[in-house]
Design a protein around this motif. Structure first.
Motif, PDB file in Angstrom:
ATOM      1  N   GLY A 114       0.820  -1.207   0.000  1.00  0.00           N
ATOM      2  CA  GLY A 114       0.000   0.000   0.000  1.00  0.00           C
ATOM      3  C   GLY A 114       0.854   1.257   0.000  1.00  0.00           C
ATOM      4  N   LYS A 171      -8.855   5.003  -8.452  1.00  0.00           N
ATOM      5  CA  LYS A 171      -8.851   4.502  -7.082  1.00  0.00           C
ATOM      6  C   LYS A 171      -7.422   4.152  -6.665  1.00  0.00           C
ATOM      7  CE  LYS A 171     -11.988   1.562  -5.519  1.00  0.00           C
ATOM      8  NZ  LYS A 171     -12.720   0.289  -5.292  1.00  0.00           N
ATOM      9  N   HIS A 230      -5.551   2.259  -3.812  1.00  0.00           N
ATOM     10  CA  HIS A 230      -5.816   1.295  -2.741  1.00  0.00           C
ATOM     11  C   HIS A 230      -4.545   1.088  -1.933  1.00  0.00           C
ATOM     12  CE1 HIS A 230      -7.662  -1.999  -0.623  1.00  0.00           C
ATOM     13  NE2 HIS A 230      -8.768  -1.864  -1.339  1.00  0.00           N
ATOM     14  N   ASN A 278     -11.163  -3.575   2.132  1.00  0.00           N
ATOM     15  CA  ASN A 278     -11.767  -2.893   0.980  1.00  0.00           C
ATOM     16  C   ASN A 278     -12.865  -1.944   1.447  1.00  0.00           C
ATOM     17  OD1 ASN A 278     -11.803  -2.441  -1.825  1.00  0.00           O
ATOM     18  ND2 ASN A 278     -13.638  -3.694  -2.039  1.00  0.00           N
ATOM     19  N   TYR A 292      -9.032   2.960   0.835  1.00  0.00           N
ATOM     20  CA  TYR A 292      -8.750   3.566  -0.463  1.00  0.00           C
ATOM     21  C   TYR A 292      -9.441   4.911  -0.560  1.00  0.00           C
ATOM     22  CZ  TYR A 292     -13.455   1.993  -1.819  1.00  0.00           C
ATOM     23  OH  TYR A 292     -14.803   1.798  -1.888  1.00  0.00           O
TER      24      TYR A 292
END
Length: 491
Positions: A64, A360, A362, A367, A373
């Motif tokens: 990430g 997006k 993330h 999620n 995100y």
């Protein structure tokens, strides 16, 4: 204890102790050599489960962080291009100021305009050329916004935003608004309807459009109608005079939206999206799903047109003409995901003008939209700045261009400010992820890693006990020999 020959109990006991101490020393050796307290599930089953979850989260967070860094690089690429565009806009305003004064002739203003248009063209070229990893950042020419993927044709009277009749849109043409500069389609209640004819046999597709109703009158208006083979693939979106939306699919699947938040209001834009994927049909309004049905039969063979704002439908007298506008009708040869549709809806600015969209980013371990995100905006700069509307061929045009360029500069500055704010947010996100990953790594270490000092103490103890057990086992194995002495003495 009796002196016996068949069973050497002292040796058996010593061998058992030796096995235990040797096994413990082996475990300590494994832990010291690997640095891990848990090397198999037998060491600590619950600890192993917790550790593996932590390891997955740590690896995900580290990825990430890389994702967020990539997003920062993407933003910096866009901002760098906008910095160059800054210079072009300043030069264009300088040229407009020059042409706005009365000391130049018309021919001289034409010369000034040639550079002015060259700057505008260069801004558009920069917007088209700016990409990151193949993703367009300042123009809408890739991904979801590439528009219609199937052949189609329009029938009916098409009008632009001023009400003038435009030429019919031919097959394979791209009919959108705000991207390609195409006209609006206006239905004024005087026999203006639209059909899209195409031949398609597919098990997956999407079609969508924006609509704006200007008059909620009595009766039922058809926003969207299509019939395909088999007949259970009949799709209808109807608008009632109270603003409620009635969705219809097959003879049994139907839903009418009647709550206040669901009612369609006059003079507002709404995105209607229909998807079909291997028997599953869904309808979305403004990116939110309003109907889901999985009673389909697989592949669909379209044998009749899609009708938009069609009236009357099958000669039913109760159906009224749709009075309003539609924009940006699209057909895709695959079913868009709900995230794609929501991103498409969120990317719309000023109603139907699709001048920016979202990517997006993330970075979290799950999620959740609240935690894992968020979206980085991208922009269709040529449509946003609208530079093609300006020239400096006359003094009055140049004076108008000055005001228009001020607006364009403000819009550009807002884009840069938004990108800068998003970059700062991403940097804060990275810092937070790094701290989270560090703390989670520390927690995982407490569970998983070997305490070397403690384990070395255990190893030395077990080593000594193992050596002692080996010595005692040697003595215990010799004990039965004492029985021979008794036997020999007796002889």
């Amino acid at each position: 204890m009796a002196l016996v020959i068949n069973h050497n109990l002292m040796a058996l006991n010593t061998a058992r102790n030796l096995s235990n101490h040797y096994g413990a020393m082996s475990t300590s050796t494994q832990r010291l050599s690997s640095g891990l307290r848990i090397n198999s599930s037998a060491d600590d089953a619950a600890g192993l489960a917790v550790r593996e979850l932590m390891r997955s989260d740590i690896a995900t967070m580290n990825q990430g962080i890389r994702n967020a860094n990539d997003a920062i690089s993407m933003i910096q690429t866009a901002d760098g291009a906008l910095q160059v565009i800054d210079e072009k806009l300043i030069r264009m305003k300088e040229l407009a100021e020059q042409a706005a004064t009365g000391t130049y002739t018309s021919d001289q203003r034409l010369i000034i305009d040639s550079e002015f248009q060259a700057m505008a063209s260069e801004i558009n070229r920069i917007a088209e050329a700016t990409d990151f990893n193949g993703i367009k950042l300042l123009s809408d020419s890739s991904g979801l916004n590439s528009g219609l993927l199937l052949n189609y044709s329009f029938n009916g009277t098409l009008k632009d935003s001023s009400g003038s009749v435009s030429s019919a849109v031919t097959s394979n043409a791209k009919f959108t608004d705000g991207i390609g500069g195409s006209q609006s389609i206006i239905f004024d209640g005087t026999n203006n309807d639209l059909s899209a004819n195409f031949s398609m046999n597919t098990s997956s597709f999407t079609y969508s459009l924006w609509f704006n109703v200007s008059d909620l009158h009595s009766g039922v208006s058809q926003i969207f109608t299509s019939t395909a083979n088999p007949l259970d693939h009949r799709y209808e979106i109807q608008l009632l005079d109270d603003g409620s939306v009635d969705t219809y699919h097959t003879n049994s699947v139907r839903k009418q939206l009647t709550s206040d938040s669901e009612l369609v209001k006059e003079n507002q834009w709404y995105l209607l999206t229909n998807t079909y994927d291997n028997g599953e049909y869904k309808v979305y309004l403004n990116g939110n799903i309003i109907l889901s049905d999985n009673s389909g039969t697989g592949a669909v063979d379209f044998s009749s047109p899609i009708y938009i704002a069609h009236d009357p439908w099958l000669g039913v007298a109760d159906y009224e003409k749709f009075i309003g506008q539609t924009q940006d009708f699209r057909i895709y040869d695959h079913a868009l995901s709900s995230d794609d549709i929501q991103s498409y809806y969120n990317g719309v600015v000023n109603g139907y003008n699709f001048t920016n969209w979202n990517t997006k980013i993330h970075f979290g371990t799950g999620n959740s939209s609240a935690e894992d995100y968020y979206y980085v905006s991208q922009y269709n700069l040529p449509a946003t700045l609208g530079l093609r509307d300006y020239d400096v061929k006359t003094q009055s045009d140049a004076q108008s261009a000055l005001s228009g360029l001020d607006t364009a500069i403000v819009k550009k500055d807002k884009i840069r400010a938004n990108l800068g704010a998003t970059q700062n947010r991403l940097e804060n996100t990275i810092s937070n992820l790094q701290i989270q990953a560090e703390n989670l790594q520390a927690a995982e270490s407490q569970i998983s890693d070997t305490d070397v000092a403690q384990e070395m103490t255990t190893f030395v103890r077990e080593q000594i006990l193992t050596q002692a057990a080996v010595a005692m086992l040697s003595q215990a194995n010799s004990m039965p020999k004492m029985a021979l002495q008794l036997i020999e003495g007796g002889s």
